[in-house]
Design an enzyme around this catalytic site. Sequence first.
Site, PDB file in Angstrom:
ATOM      1  N   GLY A 189       0.716  -0.995   0.577  1.00 60.24           N
ATOM      2  CA  GLY A 189      -0.532   0.153  -0.133  1.00 60.24           C
ATOM      3  C   GLY A 189       1.204   0.786  -0.342  1.00 60.24           C
ATOM      4  N   ALA A 190       0.633   2.571  -0.118  1.00 54.72           N
ATOM      5  CA  ALA A 190       1.071   3.848  -0.617  1.00 54.72           C
ATOM      6  C   ALA A 190       0.641   5.023  -0.256  1.00 54.72           C
ATOM      7  CB  ALA A 190       1.440   3.670  -1.402  1.00 54.72           C
ATOM      8  N   SER A 191      -0.005   4.676   1.039  1.00 56.50           N
ATOM      9  CA  SER A 191      -1.159   5.339   0.987  1.00 56.50           C
ATOM     10  C   SER A 191      -0.441   6.553   2.965  1.00 56.50           C
ATOM     11  CB  SER A 191      -2.765   5.782   1.255  1.00 56.50           C
ATOM     12  OG  SER A 191      -3.495   7.505   1.803  1.00 56.50           O
ATOM     13  N   ALA A 194       0.414   2.723   5.074  1.00 62.93           N
ATOM     14  CA  ALA A 194       1.649   1.843   4.456  1.00 62.93           C
ATOM     15  C   ALA A 194       2.472   3.276   4.554  1.00 62.93           C
ATOM     16  CB  ALA A 194       1.561   2.240   2.760  1.00 62.93           C
ATOM     17  N   GLU A 196       2.745   6.073   7.103  1.00 62.80           N
ATOM     18  CA  GLU A 196       3.396   5.799   8.102  1.00 62.80           C
ATOM     19  C   GLU A 196       3.829   5.085   8.993  1.00 62.80           C
ATOM     20  OE1 GLU A 196      -0.179   9.281   8.923  1.00 62.80           O
ATOM     21  OE2 GLU A 196      -0.715   7.468  10.229  1.00 62.80           O
ATOM     22  N   HIS A 457      10.027  33.836  14.860  1.00 66.61           N
ATOM     23  CA  HIS A 457      11.601  34.165  14.322  1.00 66.61           C
ATOM     24  C   HIS A 457      12.428  32.990  15.742  1.00 66.61           C
ATOM     25  CE1 HIS A 457      15.281  34.239  11.825  1.00 66.61           C
ATOM     26  NE2 HIS A 457      15.894  34.786  12.431  1.00 66.61           N
TER      27      HIS A 457
HETATM   28  P1  FAD Z   1     -14.839   3.393  14.474  1.00 68.02           P
HETATM   29  O1  FAD Z   1     -13.176   4.087  15.953  1.00 68.02           O
HETATM   30  O2  FAD Z   1     -13.398   2.706  14.019  1.00 68.02           O
HETATM   31  O3  FAD Z   1     -15.344   2.217  16.052  1.00 68.02           O
HETATM   32  C1  FAD Z   1     -15.682   1.761  15.594  1.00 68.02           C
HETATM   33  C2  FAD Z   1     -16.555   0.515  16.538  1.00 68.02           C
HETATM   34  O4  FAD Z   1     -17.522  -0.231  15.957  1.00 68.02           O
HETATM   35  C3  FAD Z   1     -15.101  -0.685  17.165  1.00 68.02           C
HETATM   36  O5  FAD Z   1     -15.370  -0.263  18.218  1.00 68.02           O
HETATM   37  C4  FAD Z   1     -15.688  -1.697  16.477  1.00 68.02           C
HETATM   38  O6  FAD Z   1     -15.472  -2.514  16.770  1.00 68.02           O
HETATM   39  C5  FAD Z   1     -17.381  -1.532  16.718  1.00 68.02           C
HETATM   40  N1  FAD Z   1     -18.464  -2.587  16.183  1.00 68.02           N
HETATM   41  C6  FAD Z   1     -18.469  -2.698  14.314  1.00 68.02           C
HETATM   42  N2  FAD Z   1     -19.360  -3.658  14.370  1.00 68.02           N
HETATM   43  C7  FAD Z   1     -20.353  -3.359  15.530  1.00 68.02           C
HETATM   44  C8  FAD Z   1     -21.446  -4.007  15.750  1.00 68.02           C
HETATM   45  N3  FAD Z   1     -22.089  -4.483  15.101  1.00 68.02           N
HETATM   46  N4  FAD Z   1     -21.813  -4.397  17.257  1.00 68.02           N
HETATM   47  C9  FAD Z   1     -21.055  -3.501  17.696  1.00 68.02           C
HETATM   48  N5  FAD Z   1     -20.061  -2.696  17.936  1.00 68.02           N
HETATM   49  C10 FAD Z   1     -19.357  -2.856  16.958  1.00 68.02           C
HETATM   50  N6  FAD Z   1      -7.679   9.583  12.058  1.00 68.02           N
HETATM   51  C11 FAD Z   1      -7.096  10.832  12.589  1.00 68.02           C
HETATM   52  O7  FAD Z   1      -7.817  11.732  12.845  1.00 68.02           O
HETATM   53  N7  FAD Z   1      -5.389  10.925  12.965  1.00 68.02           N
HETATM   54  C12 FAD Z   1      -5.057   9.595  12.785  1.00 68.02           C
HETATM   55  O8  FAD Z   1      -3.802   9.985  13.314  1.00 68.02           O
HETATM   56  C13 FAD Z   1      -4.904   8.807  12.305  1.00 68.02           C
HETATM   57  N8  FAD Z   1      -4.130   7.554  12.048  1.00 68.02           N
HETATM   58  C14 FAD Z   1      -5.065   6.343  11.641  1.00 68.02           C
HETATM   59  C15 FAD Z   1      -3.960   5.193  12.144  1.00 68.02           C
HETATM   60  C16 FAD Z   1      -4.669   3.992  11.681  1.00 68.02           C
HETATM   61  C17 FAD Z   1      -3.113   2.704  11.959  1.00 68.02           C
HETATM   62  C18 FAD Z   1      -5.867   3.443  11.031  1.00 68.02           C
HETATM   63  C19 FAD Z   1      -6.736   2.590  11.004  1.00 68.02           C
HETATM   64  C20 FAD Z   1      -6.564   4.874  11.303  1.00 68.02           C
HETATM   65  C21 FAD Z   1      -6.110   5.903  11.581  1.00 68.02           C
HETATM   66  N9  FAD Z   1      -6.921   6.792  11.749  1.00 68.02           N
HETATM   67  C22 FAD Z   1      -6.786   8.377  11.821  1.00 68.02           C
HETATM   68  C23 FAD Z   1      -8.569   7.154  11.719  1.00 68.02           C
HETATM   69  C24 FAD Z   1      -9.638   6.927  12.730  1.00 68.02           C
HETATM   70  O9  FAD Z   1      -9.052   6.291  13.597  1.00 68.02           O
HETATM   71  C25 FAD Z   1     -11.054   7.511  12.050  1.00 68.02           C
HETATM   72  O10 FAD Z   1     -11.599   7.300  10.990  1.00 68.02           O
HETATM   73  C26 FAD Z   1     -11.689   7.118  13.203  1.00 68.02           C
HETATM   74  O11 FAD Z   1     -11.287   6.162  14.604  1.00 68.02           O
HETATM   75  C27 FAD Z   1     -13.175   6.284  12.885  1.00 68.02           C
HETATM   76  O12 FAD Z   1     -14.228   6.643  14.118  1.00 68.02           O
HETATM   77  P2  FAD Z   1     -15.376   5.625  14.049  1.00 68.02           P
HETATM   78  O13 FAD Z   1     -16.026   6.294  15.487  1.00 68.02           O
HETATM   79  O14 FAD Z   1     -16.434   5.989  12.345  1.00 68.02           O
HETATM   80  O15 FAD Z   1     -15.184   3.950  13.626  1.00 68.02           O
HETATM   81  P1  NDP Z   2      -6.244   4.277   1.525  1.00 68.21           P
HETATM   82  O1  NDP Z   2      -7.545   3.907   1.087  1.00 68.21           O
HETATM   83  O2  NDP Z   2      -6.003   5.961   1.836  1.00 68.21           O
HETATM   84  O3  NDP Z   2      -5.528   4.297   0.368  1.00 68.21           O
HETATM   85  C1  NDP Z   2      -5.401   2.639   0.281  1.00 68.21           C
HETATM   86  C2  NDP Z   2      -3.608   2.304  -0.843  1.00 68.21           C
HETATM   87  O4  NDP Z   2      -3.847   0.920  -0.965  1.00 68.21           O
HETATM   88  C3  NDP Z   2      -3.054   2.730  -1.271  1.00 68.21           C
HETATM   89  O5  NDP Z   2      -1.868   3.277  -1.826  1.00 68.21           O
HETATM   90  C4  NDP Z   2      -3.468   2.148  -2.413  1.00 68.21           C
HETATM   91  O6  NDP Z   2      -3.380   2.144  -3.969  1.00 68.21           O
HETATM   92  C5  NDP Z   2      -2.896   0.569  -2.295  1.00 68.21           C
HETATM   93  N1  NDP Z   2      -4.508  -0.198  -2.872  1.00 68.21           N
HETATM   94  C6  NDP Z   2      -5.299  -0.235  -2.709  1.00 68.21           C
HETATM   95  N2  NDP Z   2      -5.586  -1.561  -2.946  1.00 68.21           N
HETATM   96  C7  NDP Z   2      -4.506  -2.297  -3.394  1.00 68.21           C
HETATM   97  C8  NDP Z   2      -4.381  -3.687  -3.544  1.00 68.21           C
HETATM   98  N3  NDP Z   2      -4.996  -4.443  -3.828  1.00 68.21           N
HETATM   99  N4  NDP Z   2      -2.710  -4.475  -3.542  1.00 68.21           N
HETATM  100  C9  NDP Z   2      -1.881  -2.771  -3.435  1.00 68.21           C
HETATM  101  N5  NDP Z   2      -2.274  -1.907  -3.210  1.00 68.21           N
HETATM  102  C10 NDP Z   2      -3.891  -1.263  -3.241  1.00 68.21           C
HETATM  103  O7  NDP Z   2      -6.095   3.518   2.912  1.00 68.21           O
HETATM  104  P2  NDP Z   2      -4.816   3.876   4.442  1.00 68.21           P
HETATM  105  O8  NDP Z   2      -5.795   2.150   4.764  1.00 68.21           O
HETATM  106  O9  NDP Z   2      -3.659   4.258   3.781  1.00 68.21           O
HETATM  107  O10 NDP Z   2      -5.860   4.162   5.155  1.00 68.21           O
HETATM  108  C11 NDP Z   2      -7.360   4.416   5.253  1.00 68.21           C
HETATM  109  C12 NDP Z   2      -7.810   5.804   5.778  1.00 68.21           C
HETATM  110  O11 NDP Z   2      -8.166   5.555   7.134  1.00 68.21           O
HETATM  111  C13 NDP Z   2      -7.182   7.102   5.349  1.00 68.21           C
HETATM  112  O12 NDP Z   2      -7.970   7.665   3.856  1.00 68.21           O
HETATM  113  C14 NDP Z   2      -7.050   7.949   6.286  1.00 68.21           C
HETATM  114  O13 NDP Z   2      -8.071   8.747   6.537  1.00 68.21           O
HETATM  115  C15 NDP Z   2      -7.295   7.391   7.658  1.00 68.21           C
HETATM  116  N6  NDP Z   2      -5.834   7.341   7.923  1.00 68.21           N
HETATM  117  C16 NDP Z   2      -5.927   8.903   8.713  1.00 68.21           C
HETATM  118  C17 NDP Z   2      -4.218   9.108   8.835  1.00 68.21           C
HETATM  119  C18 NDP Z   2      -3.339   9.944   9.551  1.00 68.21           C
HETATM  120  O14 NDP Z   2      -4.685  11.161   9.753  1.00 68.21           O
HETATM  121  N7  NDP Z   2      -2.353  10.638   9.300  1.00 68.21           N
HETATM  122  C19 NDP Z   2      -3.492   8.064   9.339  1.00 68.21           C
HETATM  123  C20 NDP Z   2      -3.766   7.028   9.130  1.00 68.21           C
HETATM  124  C21 NDP Z   2      -5.437   6.631   8.348  1.00 68.21           C
HETATM  125  P3  NDP Z   2      -3.647   3.222  -4.933  1.00 68.21           P
HETATM  126  O15 NDP Z   2      -3.105   4.878  -5.465  1.00 68.21           O
HETATM  127  O16 NDP Z   2      -2.479   2.748  -6.074  1.00 68.21           O
HETATM  128  O17 NDP Z   2      -5.241   3.136  -5.217  1.00 68.21           O
END
Ligand code: FAD
Ligand code: NDP
Length: 483
Positions: A189-191, A194, A196, A457
Amino acid sequence: MAAAYDFDLFVIGGGSGGLAAAKQATDLGAKVACADFVKPSPQGTTWGLGGTCVNVGCMPKKLMHISSLYREVQSDAHGLGWETKASHSWETMLANVNNYIKSLNWGAKTDLRTKNVKYYNAFATFVDPHTLTLDNGKGKVETITAKYILIACGGRPSVPEAPGAKECCISSDDIFWQKKPPGKTLVIGASYIALECAGFLAGFGFDVTVMVRSILLRGFDQDIANMIGTYMEKHHCKFAREMVPSKFEKLPNGQVKVFVKDAEYGIYDTVLLAIGRTGCAGWLNLEAAGLEYNKSSGKIVCNDHDQTAVPHIYAVGDVIQDQLELTPVAIQASKLLCRRLFGGATKIMDYTDVATAVFTPIEYGAVGWSEEDAKKKLGKERVKVYHCSAQPLEWNLNHERKEDMGYMKVVVDLAEKEKVLGVHILGPHAGEVIQGLSVALKAGMTKEHMDDCVGIHPTFAESYTTMTEVKEEGMGAPKKGGC
Ligand code: FAD
Ligand code: NDP
């Protein structure tokens, strides 16, 4: 209110959005319950209350990012007279990060109790549009009814079709809880996720390769995305471009053999999938509520009031189709929704111009439009781009960093007195810097406002107040200067 139902509001999901909604609604006098249940990852990792951000997202990610930055900070400090060089322990970091997360889980639970939100550690599914079953996974199944239901069930990492992916690979659901150091790692992945994860793993000294299908950071300013790639490549991270894995095989010693176009590509201790996330709407038996969802994305379409096609069922956060997957977005939308439902408010969520930061080893903060977006939407003639390259002061004394450069870009609308459409910063603490600028952008800042502002500054961000260089079409970053 709503005596016909057990609750005024039932929230499915105790993550960023769900918890914020439950707390806001109860503060406004509603009778509220919230169910949260974590299905283990395919590798068996599970966690507590708080959702993705707290357990397997923002929080552990940022802590590990900060931890990995110490490698560069130590290198800078050397130039500033410090002699010591510390080593890093994955095990110690993990134990400390995990303990901190557990304290947040506990805090979330006590918060709900204090606020009189009924908490179910149970999996919710629809029975009919106002009724849910709650299964605690240990034999207890309850049924409840609610006037309004909020779906805040978030998403989970997507798994590619390639054979062996589910069995051989981990995802962001596992890496933050994996006691064993990851070793030689392939990140696919490259977003955001990936780059981070690759960034902090490489920072700890692991051998890390990122497998990129097309471009880095799709949707972001591509000049900056490419600069991040260059910086990471220079700072211990390898990239395999224009490649996707075709198959994975687990070896007897636990390592994973990765194939590209069915030829062996390499053997890794860890393969981390970061190819996007799939919404969890498919888990909820939405058919029973008369609600459709997008089967490929696992997400639900909402109107601008966060309302689904069934008027008393709402959705917020990562489970919404075509919206930003960010914690503050989920929180803000939830609070505003509950103020409308229970507080007589009318304000709806503004999903535009939300600032974001990518916590790669060199941080990237952005708000508003990228140069590409602005030119596509308004036409090239109407868009002017200011940019400059600058070096954080401390890098000057670090001979390993002499070539490293920070960068910033401001995209303005010529038809609107150079109103700022987008601000981008690549450099230390970019997340902190962009937060302030996002307030100004929301308030309608023009380039003249930036020029009239007197800088602080010596800071890296002061360059925003002295930007003069105009970026010509196709031009790269200035070597140094422009500010
Ligand atoms: P979630 O936080 O995913 O909560 C959903 C909850 O519902 C989960 O606990 C799940 O288990 C539960 N659930 C699901 N189905 C059911 C069910 N049927 N019954 C009961 N419970 C259920 N965002 C940022 O702003 N800054 C960042 O730096 C950032 N870094 C990230 C890094 C990573 C690796 C990832 C994966 C995400 C990151 N995000 C970041 C994105 C952020 O975490 C999410 O956008 C946010 O948590 C979404 O909140 P949500 O309430 O929609 O869902
Ligand atoms: P994204 O949906 O942003 O990116 C997916 C990446 O995976 C792209 O680089 C895409 O490439 C690649 N990809 C998709 N399918 C395949 C495949 N089959 N094989 C190989 N590569 C593939 O997902 P992320 O998982 O990075 O993040 C999900 C969301 O979580 C983000 O959109 C963001 O909102 C949130 N997040 C926020 C953070 C923050 O605020 N700092 C940190 C981490 C997550 P291509 O460009 O070719 O489609």
